[in-house]
Scaffold this motif. Structure first.
Motif, mmCIF file in Angstrom:
data_model
loop_
_atom_site.group_PDB
_atom_site.id
_atom_site.type_symbol
_atom_site.label_atom_id
_atom_site.label_comp_id
_atom_site.label_asym_id
_atom_site.label_seq_id
_atom_site.Cartn_x
_atom_site.Cartn_y
_atom_site.Cartn_z
ATOM 1 N N SER A 170 0.756 -1.296 -0.158
ATOM 2 C CA SER A 170 -0.064 0.135 0.044
ATOM 3 C C SER A 170 1.058 1.147 -0.033
ATOM 4 C CB SER A 170 -0.777 -0.013 1.124
ATOM 5 O OG SER A 170 -1.906 -1.081 1.305
ATOM 6 N N PHE A 171 2.077 1.205 0.909
ATOM 7 C CA PHE A 171 2.959 2.396 0.729
ATOM 8 C C PHE A 171 3.272 2.661 -0.551
ATOM 9 C CE2 PHE A 171 2.860 1.704 5.462
ATOM 10 C CZ PHE A 171 2.812 2.988 5.915
ATOM 11 N N SER A 172 3.896 1.434 -1.171
ATOM 12 C CA SER A 172 4.667 1.449 -2.698
ATOM 13 C C SER A 172 3.492 1.979 -3.737
ATOM 14 C CB SER A 172 5.188 0.143 -3.051
ATOM 15 O OG SER A 172 6.179 -0.192 -2.210
ATOM 16 N N LYS A 173 2.179 1.491 -3.490
ATOM 17 C CA LYS A 173 1.555 2.003 -4.559
ATOM 18 C C LYS A 173 1.135 3.327 -4.639
ATOM 19 C CE LYS A 173 -3.519 0.769 -5.846
ATOM 20 N NZ LYS A 173 -4.482 0.107 -5.559
ATOM 21 N N GLN A 174 1.437 4.085 -3.366
ATOM 22 C CA GLN A 174 0.996 5.540 -3.180
ATOM 23 C C GLN A 174 2.353 6.215 -3.460
ATOM 24 O OE1 GLN A 174 -1.539 6.808 0.009
ATOM 25 N NE2 GLN A 174 -2.116 4.568 0.376
ATOM 26 N N GLY A 175 3.431 5.600 -3.748
ATOM 27 C CA GLY A 175 4.792 6.092 -4.005
ATOM 28 C C GLY A 175 5.428 6.536 -2.523
ATOM 29 N N ILE A 176 5.306 5.964 -1.451
ATOM 30 C CA ILE A 176 5.756 6.504 -0.407
ATOM 31 C C ILE A 176 6.929 5.540 0.046
ATOM 32 C CG2 ILE A 176 5.016 6.478 2.323
ATOM 33 C CD1 ILE A 176 2.179 6.509 1.360
ATOM 34 N N VAL A 177 7.895 6.423 0.555
ATOM 35 C CA VAL A 177 9.172 5.517 1.013
ATOM 36 C C VAL A 177 8.989 5.227 2.316
ATOM 37 C CG1 VAL A 177 11.696 5.673 1.117
ATOM 38 C CG2 VAL A 177 10.442 6.634 -0.846
ATOM 39 N N VAL A 178 9.302 4.063 2.793
ATOM 40 C CA VAL A 178 9.441 3.967 4.360
ATOM 41 C C VAL A 178 11.263 3.536 4.530
ATOM 42 C CG1 VAL A 178 8.915 2.377 5.968
ATOM 43 C CG2 VAL A 178 7.208 2.828 4.364
ATOM 44 N N LEU A 179 11.390 4.337 5.742
ATOM 45 C CA LEU A 179 12.972 4.035 6.044
ATOM 46 C C LEU A 179 13.002 3.973 7.582
ATOM 47 C CD1 LEU A 179 14.462 7.246 4.005
ATOM 48 C CD2 LEU A 179 14.413 4.519 3.516
ATOM 49 N N GLY A 180 13.360 2.791 8.225
ATOM 50 C CA GLY A 180 13.436 2.798 9.555
ATOM 51 C C GLY A 180 15.055 3.192 9.917
ATOM 52 N N VAL A 181 14.930 3.701 11.018
ATOM 53 C CA VAL A 181 16.227 4.105 11.615
ATOM 54 C C VAL A 181 16.387 3.850 13.451
ATOM 55 C CG1 VAL A 181 17.571 6.320 12.068
ATOM 56 C CG2 VAL A 181 15.723 6.199 10.162
ATOM 57 N N SER A 182 17.477 3.445 13.264
ATOM 58 C CA SER A 182 17.941 3.230 14.924
ATOM 59 C C SER A 182 19.482 3.277 14.879
ATOM 60 C CB SER A 182 17.525 1.826 15.386
ATOM 61 O OG SER A 182 18.621 0.675 14.872
ATOM 62 N N ASP A 229 16.240 15.142 17.551
ATOM 63 C CA ASP A 229 15.739 15.209 19.020
ATOM 64 C C ASP A 229 15.014 13.928 19.097
ATOM 65 O OD1 ASP A 229 15.785 16.050 21.621
ATOM 66 O OD2 ASP A 229 13.707 17.068 21.310
ATOM 67 N N VAL A 230 15.498 12.948 18.942
ATOM 68 C CA VAL A 230 14.769 11.417 19.227
ATOM 69 C C VAL A 230 15.929 10.684 20.106
ATOM 70 C CG1 VAL A 230 13.282 11.715 17.181
ATOM 71 C CG2 VAL A 230 15.513 10.344 16.966
ATOM 72 N N LEU A 231 17.191 11.219 20.552
ATOM 73 C CA LEU A 231 17.991 10.473 21.221
ATOM 74 C C LEU A 231 17.594 10.199 22.586
ATOM 75 C CD1 LEU A 231 20.652 8.922 20.421
ATOM 76 C CD2 LEU A 231 21.896 11.054 21.163
ATOM 77 N N GLY A 232 17.431 8.820 23.165
ATOM 78 C CA GLY A 232 17.174 8.759 24.583
ATOM 79 C C GLY A 232 18.074 7.919 25.060
ATOM 80 N N GLY A 233 18.277 7.740 26.354
ATOM 81 C CA GLY A 233 18.964 6.854 26.952
ATOM 82 C C GLY A 233 19.141 7.056 28.327
ATOM 83 N N PHE A 234 19.949 6.386 29.089
ATOM 84 C CA PHE A 234 20.213 6.730 30.518
ATOM 85 C C PHE A 234 21.879 5.946 30.790
ATOM 86 C CE2 PHE A 234 17.659 3.290 29.769
ATOM 87 C CZ PHE A 234 18.225 2.060 30.235
ATOM 88 N N GLY A 235 22.467 6.903 31.227
ATOM 89 C CA GLY A 235 23.911 6.569 31.611
ATOM 90 C C GLY A 235 24.789 6.141 30.229
ATOM 91 N N PRO A 236 25.343 5.094 30.089
ATOM 92 C CA PRO A 236 25.994 4.771 28.826
ATOM 93 C C PRO A 236 25.249 4.054 27.770
ATOM 94 C CG PRO A 236 26.356 3.139 30.360
ATOM 95 C CD PRO A 236 25.719 3.994 31.106
ATOM 96 N N VAL A 237 23.958 4.016 28.201
ATOM 97 C CA VAL A 237 22.927 3.459 27.077
ATOM 98 C C VAL A 237 22.280 4.248 26.315
ATOM 99 C CG1 VAL A 237 20.940 1.888 26.773
ATOM 100 C CG2 VAL A 237 22.740 1.345 28.689
ATOM 101 N N SER A 238 22.220 4.384 24.980
ATOM 102 C CA SER A 238 21.746 5.320 24.224
ATOM 103 C C SER A 238 20.595 4.501 23.110
ATOM 104 C CB SER A 238 22.709 6.118 23.205
ATOM 105 O OG SER A 238 23.363 6.875 23.893
ATOM 106 N N TYR A 239 19.757 5.229 22.874
ATOM 107 C CA TYR A 239 18.809 4.537 21.696
ATOM 108 C C TYR A 239 17.873 5.853 21.242
ATOM 109 C CZ TYR A 239 15.552 5.204 25.528
ATOM 110 O OH TYR A 239 14.787 5.822 26.473
ATOM 111 N N THR A 240 17.395 5.352 20.249
ATOM 112 C CA THR A 240 16.145 6.288 19.415
ATOM 113 C C THR A 240 15.007 5.926 20.047
ATOM 114 O OG1 THR A 240 15.952 4.854 17.583
ATOM 115 C CG2 THR A 240 17.554 6.637 17.481
#
Length: 172
Positions: free
Chosen positions: A75-87, A120-131
């Motif tokens: 459905s995304f492709s049919k509408q020409g929408i690009v999906v990109l996941g990021v972590s 501004d999607v960077l989260g975490g605590f101490g040495p642990v980081s994640y999006t």
């Protein structure tokens, strides 16, 4: 000193607008996908882009979200929408995750935390980081039109499809 204080105050006042990003040009990026190919925002000019951030490959919520985008990818492709996941995960981790789930879209490795910090999607605590689990919907002109700060992994892909349909009609 007064000039410095005034400049600092102006910068602080401007921060909320930057933190939201809606109505602004999406920041340029150059990140490798699960195959090692470097992807840029410029290569998707003229198309809708779903830039979804997630905390960690192969974890329950992230797996569910990826599967939902995968299952609705036609459905995304049919509408020409690009999906990109990021972590922040490595290219190798993304490759295993994408292969295991048979994902038909790119997973971008932001291991240097550049894009995650900019948006501004960077989260975490101490040495642990994640999006944090957030999504940016970018219109064909490269402008961020929606920022999803609260994501229900079971409904998010459907919500984004509906929003693109609604916004696409408004843009035409």
């Amino acid at each position: 000193m007064k000039r410095f204080a005034a400049a600092l105050l102006a910068a602080i006042v401007a921060l909320p607008a930057l933190a939201d990003w809606v109505g602004m040009k999406a920041p340029a990026f150059s990140l490798p996908d699960q195959s090692g190919k470097v992807r840029t925002l410029d290569e998707f000019k003229g198309r809708w882009v779903v830039l979804y951030f997630y905390p960690k490959d192969a974890t329950p919520g992230c797996t569910e979200e990826a599967k939902r985008f995968r299952d609705q990818f036609a459905s995304f492709s049919k509408q020409g929408i690009v999906v990109l996941g990021v972590s922040l995960d490595s290219v190798e981790s993304h490759k295993r995750f994408a292969d295991d789930l048979k994902l038909p879209f790119a997973l971008l490795s932001d291991s240097q935390r550049q894009l995650s910090t900019k948006l501004d999607v960077l989260g975490g605590f101490g040495p642990v980081s994640y999006t944090r689990r957030e999504t940016f919907l970018i219109d064909p002109k490269g402008e961020i039109v929606t920022r999803y700060k609260s994501v229900d992994t079971s409904q998010h892909a459907s919500q984004v499809l509906a929003d693109v349909a609604r916004l696409g009609k408004a843009v035409k």
